[in-house]
Design a protein around this motif. Structure first.
Motif, PDB file in Angstrom:
ATOM      1  N   ILE A   1       0.857  -1.199   0.000  1.00 21.04           N
ATOM      2  CA  ILE A   1       0.000   0.000   0.000  1.00 21.04           C
ATOM      3  C   ILE A   1       0.888   1.242   0.000  1.00 21.04           C
ATOM      4  O   ILE A   1       0.667   2.188  -0.769  1.00 21.04           O
ATOM      5  N   VAL A   2       1.919   1.241   0.850  1.00 23.44           N
ATOM      6  CA  VAL A   2       2.842   2.382   0.915  1.00 23.44           C
ATOM      7  C   VAL A   2       3.558   2.558  -0.421  1.00 23.44           C
ATOM      8  O   VAL A   2       3.678   3.671  -0.943  1.00 23.44           O
ATOM      9  N   ARG A   3       4.026   1.451  -1.005  1.00 20.45           N
ATOM     10  CA  ARG A   3       4.747   1.532  -2.291  1.00 20.45           C
ATOM     11  C   ARG A   3       3.886   2.188  -3.367  1.00 20.45           C
ATOM     12  O   ARG A   3       4.348   3.058  -4.115  1.00 20.45           O
ATOM     13  N   LEU A   4       2.627   1.774  -3.446  1.00 19.11           N
ATOM     14  CA  LEU A   4       1.713   2.331  -4.457  1.00 19.11           C
ATOM     15  C   LEU A   4       1.523   3.833  -4.260  1.00 19.11           C
ATOM     16  O   LEU A   4       1.498   4.605  -5.220  1.00 19.11           O
ATOM     17  N   ALA A   5       1.414   4.251  -2.992  1.00 24.12           N
ATOM     18  CA  ALA A   5       1.243   5.680  -2.702  1.00 24.12           C
ATOM     19  C   ALA A   5       2.510   6.454  -3.064  1.00 24.12           C
ATOM     20  O   ALA A   5       2.439   7.539  -3.665  1.00 24.12           O
ATOM     21  N   LEU A   6       3.675   5.898  -2.717  1.00 25.67           N
ATOM     22  CA  LEU A   6       4.946   6.566  -3.048  1.00 25.67           C
ATOM     23  C   LEU A   6       5.134   6.670  -4.559  1.00 25.67           C
ATOM     24  O   LEU A   6       5.581   7.703  -5.073  1.00 25.67           O
ATOM     25  N   GLU A   7       4.782   5.608  -5.264  1.00 28.38           N
ATOM     26  CA  GLU A   7       4.897   5.608  -6.728  1.00 28.38           C
ATOM     27  C   GLU A   7       3.991   6.664  -7.355  1.00 28.38           C
ATOM     28  O   GLU A   7       4.370   7.335  -8.311  1.00 28.38           O
ATOM     29  N   LYS A   8       2.791   6.815  -6.801  1.00 28.87           N
ATOM     30  CA  LYS A   8       1.871   7.823  -7.349  1.00 28.87           C
ATOM     31  C   LYS A   8       2.446   9.220  -7.128  1.00 28.87           C
ATOM     32  O   LYS A   8       2.404  10.070  -8.025  1.00 28.87           O
ATOM     33  N   LEU A   9       3.002   9.458  -5.940  1.00 25.46           N
ATOM     34  CA  LEU A   9       3.628  10.759  -5.661  1.00 25.46           C
ATOM     35  C   LEU A   9       4.813  11.002  -6.596  1.00 25.46           C
ATOM     36  O   LEU A   9       5.009  12.109  -7.087  1.00 25.46           O
ATOM     37  N   ARG A  10       5.596   9.949  -6.836  1.00 18.59           N
ATOM     38  CA  ARG A  10       6.751  10.087  -7.743  1.00 18.59           C
ATOM     39  C   ARG A  10       6.300  10.439  -9.154  1.00 18.59           C
ATOM     40  O   ARG A  10       6.858  11.337  -9.792  1.00 18.59           O
ATOM     41  N   LYS A  11       5.266   9.740  -9.617  1.00 25.93           N
ATOM     42  CA  LYS A  11       4.775   9.994 -10.987  1.00 25.93           C
ATOM     43  C   LYS A  11       4.234  11.413 -11.149  1.00 25.93           C
ATOM     44  O   LYS A  11       4.228  11.962 -12.241  1.00 25.93           O
ATOM     45  N   HIS A  12       3.785  11.996 -10.035  1.00 25.34           N
ATOM     46  CA  HIS A  12       3.320  13.384 -10.073  1.00 25.34           C
ATOM     47  C   HIS A  12       4.461  14.379  -9.820  1.00 25.34           C
ATOM     48  O   HIS A  12       4.227  15.575  -9.648  1.00 25.34           O
ATOM     49  N   GLY A  13       5.704  13.861  -9.789  1.00 23.81           N
ATOM     50  CA  GLY A  13       6.865  14.727  -9.618  1.00 23.81           C
ATOM     51  C   GLY A  13       7.035  15.263  -8.210  1.00 23.81           C
ATOM     52  O   GLY A  13       7.753  16.242  -7.990  1.00 23.81           O
ATOM     53  N   LEU A  14       6.381  14.605  -7.239  1.00 23.68           N
ATOM     54  CA  LEU A  14       6.419  15.095  -5.859  1.00 23.68           C
ATOM     55  C   LEU A  14       7.412  14.336  -4.991  1.00 23.68           C
ATOM     56  O   LEU A  14       7.561  14.632  -3.809  1.00 23.68           O
ATOM     57  N   LEU A  15       8.081  13.336  -5.563  1.00 23.38           N
ATOM     58  CA  LEU A  15       9.071  12.537  -4.821  1.00 23.38           C
ATOM     59  C   LEU A  15      10.233  12.192  -5.734  1.00 23.38           C
ATOM     60  O   LEU A  15      10.024  11.883  -6.918  1.00 23.38           O
ATOM     61  N   PHE A  16      11.425  12.203  -5.170  1.00 24.23           N
ATOM     62  CA  PHE A  16      12.634  11.741  -5.877  1.00 24.23           C
ATOM     63  C   PHE A  16      12.843  12.453  -7.217  1.00 24.23           C
ATOM     64  O   PHE A  16      13.377  11.869  -8.162  1.00 24.23           O
ATOM     65  N   GLY A  17      12.395  13.703  -7.279  1.00 16.00           N
ATOM     66  CA  GLY A  17      12.536  14.448  -8.530  1.00 16.00           C
ATOM     67  C   GLY A  17      11.856  13.765  -9.696  1.00 16.00           C
ATOM     68  O   GLY A  17      12.223  13.971 -10.859  1.00 16.00           O
ATOM     69  N   GLY A  18      10.882  12.927  -9.390  1.00 16.42           N
ATOM     70  CA  GLY A  18      10.139  12.216 -10.444  1.00 16.42           C
ATOM     71  C   GLY A  18      10.842  10.965 -10.938  1.00 16.42           C
ATOM     72  O   GLY A  18      10.307  10.231 -11.770  1.00 16.42           O
ATOM     73  N   LYS A  19      12.059  10.691 -10.406  1.00 10.63           N
ATOM     74  CA  LYS A  19      12.811   9.519 -10.877  1.00 10.63           C
ATOM     75  C   LYS A  19      12.766   8.410  -9.833  1.00 10.63           C
ATOM     76  O   LYS A  19      13.144   8.629  -8.680  1.00 10.63           O
ATOM     77  N   GLY A  20      12.351   7.243 -10.231  1.00 12.88           N
ATOM     78  CA  GLY A  20      12.247   6.120  -9.309  1.00 12.88           C
ATOM     79  C   GLY A  20      13.341   5.103  -9.532  1.00 12.88           C
ATOM     80  O   GLY A  20      14.467   5.448  -9.877  1.00 12.88           O
TER      81      GLY A  20
ATOM     82  N   LYS B   1      18.472   9.504  -6.279  1.00 14.13           N
ATOM     83  CA  LYS B   1      18.325  10.930  -6.005  1.00 14.13           C
ATOM     84  C   LYS B   1      17.210  11.144  -4.999  1.00 14.13           C
ATOM     85  O   LYS B   1      16.050  10.871  -5.286  1.00 14.13           O
ATOM     86  N   TYR B   2      17.573  11.557  -3.788  1.00 19.49           N
ATOM     87  CA  TYR B   2      16.544  11.859  -2.791  1.00 19.49           C
ATOM     88  C   TYR B   2      17.038  12.949  -1.845  1.00 19.49           C
ATOM     89  O   TYR B   2      18.233  13.117  -1.642  1.00 19.49           O
ATOM     90  N   SER B   3      16.067  13.685  -1.305  1.00 18.61           N
ATOM     91  CA  SER B   3      16.370  14.799  -0.407  1.00 18.61           C
ATOM     92  C   SER B   3      15.783  14.508   0.972  1.00 18.61           C
ATOM     93  O   SER B   3      15.030  13.542   1.155  1.00 18.61           O
ATOM     94  N   ASP B   4      16.094  15.383   1.927  1.00 16.51           N
ATOM     95  CA  ASP B   4      15.491  15.259   3.257  1.00 16.51           C
ATOM     96  C   ASP B   4      13.976  15.413   3.165  1.00 16.51           C
ATOM     97  O   ASP B   4      13.230  14.789   3.922  1.00 16.51           O
ATOM     98  N   GLU B   5      13.541  16.244   2.239  1.00 20.61           N
ATOM     99  CA  GLU B   5      12.090  16.433   2.053  1.00 20.61           C
ATOM    100  C   GLU B   5      11.440  15.131   1.576  1.00 20.61           C
ATOM    101  O   GLU B   5      10.347  14.765   2.011  1.00 20.61           O
ATOM    102  N   ASP B   6      12.143  14.396   0.692  1.00 19.44           N
ATOM    103  CA  ASP B   6      11.637  13.085   0.248  1.00 19.44           C
ATOM    104  C   ASP B   6      11.519  12.136   1.441  1.00 19.44           C
ATOM    105  O   ASP B   6      10.559  11.370   1.547  1.00 19.44           O
ATOM    106  N   CYS B   7      12.507  12.181   2.327  1.00 22.11           N
ATOM    107  CA  CYS B   7      12.477  11.339   3.530  1.00 22.11           C
ATOM    108  C   CYS B   7      11.272  11.692   4.395  1.00 22.11           C
ATOM    109  O   CYS B   7      10.576  10.815   4.907  1.00 22.11           O
ATOM    110  N   ARG B   8      11.041  13.010   4.547  1.00 21.14           N
ATOM    111  CA  ARG B   8       9.911  13.462   5.367  1.00 21.14           C
ATOM    112  C   ARG B   8       8.581  12.987   4.782  1.00 21.14           C
ATOM    113  O   ARG B   8       7.697  12.513   5.507  1.00 21.14           O
ATOM    114  N   ILE B   9       8.442  13.088   3.463  1.00 19.36           N
ATOM    115  CA  ILE B   9       7.190  12.679   2.807  1.00 19.36           C
ATOM    116  C   ILE B   9       6.985  11.170   2.947  1.00 19.36           C
ATOM    117  O   ILE B   9       5.884  10.706   3.259  1.00 19.36           O
TER     118      ILE B   9
END
Length: 477
Positions: free
Chosen positions: A307-326, A366-374
């Motif tokens: 469930i968490v993976r699917l949510a993280l992937e959706k955020l990534r695809k919207h450019g809100l995590l990992f600079g959009g790169k998974g 590629k990840y930031s502290d903000e990615d960790c927080r999210i």
């Protein structure tokens, strides 16, 4: 003009993090349920429990409320050597347990069940189990002894006696053919007979919820609920016989029986659809048993990481995590393990040591502290919802039993290793129980082993004393 543009740009850059937070919030908001939702869920659960207990309504009930034929908690007089088998996931255990009043000593060995056996034939599975029993008895110089055995079989079963249980459906990744609709104790005895080199008789078959309850009840007689929060989730509790329409045993004292709720199937009729998210629907769709065990899929360790993976992937695809790169790992179904959720939520400062370690294991570059927080935020939303959903079930049982003091025995890796699950559950149960009901959550130590031995010890004592069986379908003399 240039200065004005720079001022506007600076203002936009200030707003941007807030705007991104808002976008993140929109995508994960469905995990946040209102207090009224949880109260409504509790009413739904109580209705489903009563439906399962009713003789007329049980055939169509999704929550089956099976009587276990275990009538009481131990009295402390149980003693002797007992074998216990514990089958409830990818690992299978054989245990040697010695009971002597309040003293318990245990030795155990874990054996892996290979994937091809989990999805092979029933004969292959039970032959594998018998082989492990032989290996264990050989290593402990027990081959010349006849030892009573208790079998913790943690799958939905219709119990037709203390040592007779019909598997109704496989869960947790098992799909062995020729077992559903069959008595698992008979299949075990047949496999033992095929070997011909061990003298073992199964006197009791229980599930892990009963084991957890019995294990805690050995030291706390107020224990009346057994709860599992691990690979799967389930609960049992002590019910008055007058409320059990399915009961076909005697009505001698004590006028009660442990009920195996099989509550993981709550929602299989759509009653949980109002709280399901798109992520839950995807998990269900790609599971081995789509449309079944809906409540379990929203709570337990087998599904939480996905469930968490699917949510993280959706955020990534919207450019809100990992600079959009998974990474290939993050996009692989089942690759985000539930243990990662516990590890990420165990971070207590802004260094995000565990979270970064998880990201490394997922080959994220590629990840930031903000990615960790999210990521931490998403994990906490999913696990908090799971803890609150489990709490609804416990509160429903506490209100139904209406006892003044109840100890709830809890076992399972999710509850044991998640840093906040216990506290979250205490908080939510307190909100939902009737005034005047006191409860405590008690970690059950090796319930599926010790509990099986305790039930077997009671059964053995009854048999040795020549007492009547506990009902037409109960313990055989």
């Amino acid at each position: 003009m240039g200065r004005e543009f720079q001022t506007v740009l600076a203002a936009l850059l200030k707003i941007l993090p807030d705007y991104e937070d808002m976008l993140v919030e929109n995508l994960v908001r469905p995990f946040i349920l209102k207090d009224e939702d949880y109260k409504l869920l509790m009413d739904i659960m109580l209705g489903e429990f009563n439906k399962g207990l009713g003789k007329e309504t049980n055939p169509t009930a999704k929550v089956k409320m099976y009587p276990t034929y275990v009538r009481d908690v131990p009295d402390g007089s149980e003693n002797g050597n007992f074998l216990a088998l514990d089958l409830g996931g990818t690992n299978f255990r054989v245990l040697l347990i010695n009971l002597n009043g309040q003293e318990v000593t245990m030795e155990s060995k874990i054996y892996l069940i290979p994937q091809h056996i989990m999805t092979g034939t029933g004969e292959q599975l039970f032959d594998h189990i018998a082989k492990c029993i032989h290996k264990f008895m050989s290593n402990h110089d027990l081959l010349k002894e006849k030892i009573p055995l208790g079998f913790t079989f943690s799958f939905p079963c219709k119990q037709i006696g203390l040592n007779h249980a019909i598997l109704t459906q496989w869960t947790k990744g098992f799909k062995c053919e020729g077992v559903e609709g069959e008595d698992v104790v008979r299949l075990l005895h047949e496999a033992i007979k095929r070997r011909g080199d061990i003298d073992v008789e199964c006197l009791a078959v229980i599930n892990d919820t009963v084991g957890a309850l019995m294990s805690c009840a050995h030291s706390d007689r107020d224990c009346a609920i057994g709860l599992i929060l691990g690979t799967g989730t389930n609960a049992c509790y002590i019910e008055k016989l007058e409320n059990v329409g399915l009961w076909d045993g005697d009505y001698n004292e004590p006028n009660q029986v442990m009920i195996n709720t099989e509550w993981g199937a709550l929602g299989d009729d759509g009653c949980l659809d109002f709280v399901k998210t798109e992520y839950d629907r995807q998990v269900d769709k790609h599971s081995i048993n789509p449309g079944r065990q809906i409540y379990e899929k929203m709570i337990s360790g087998m599904y939480m990481g996905e469930i968490v993976r699917l949510a993280l992937e959706k955020l990534r695809k919207h450019g809100l995590l990992f600079g959009g790169k998974g990474s290939e790992e993050l996009s692989t179904r089942g690759r985000f393990y539930t243990k990662y959720v516990s590890e990420i939520e165990s971070d207590v400062d802004d260094h995000f040591k565990n979270t970064k370690q998880v990201f490394e294991e997922l080959a994220l570059e590629k990840y930031s502290d903000e990615d960790c927080r999210i990521a931490q935020y998403v994990c906490s939303l999913v696990s908090t919802r799971a803890a609150f959903l489990a709490s609804v079930g416990v509160a429903a049982l506490l209100n139904k039993m209406d006892r003044q003091d109840v100890t709830v025995a809890v076992d399972g890796s999710l509850y044991r290793f998640h840093p906040h699950f216990h506290d979250l559950m205490e908080e939510k149960i307190q909100q939902l129980v009737k005034p005047g009901i006191k409860f405590k959550l008690m970690l059950s130590h090796d319930g599926s082993g010790k509990g099986a031995a305790i039930v077997t010890a009671v059964a053995n004592r009854l048999r040795d004393s020549g007492k009547e069986s506990i009902g037409e379908n109960g313990l055989e003399n």
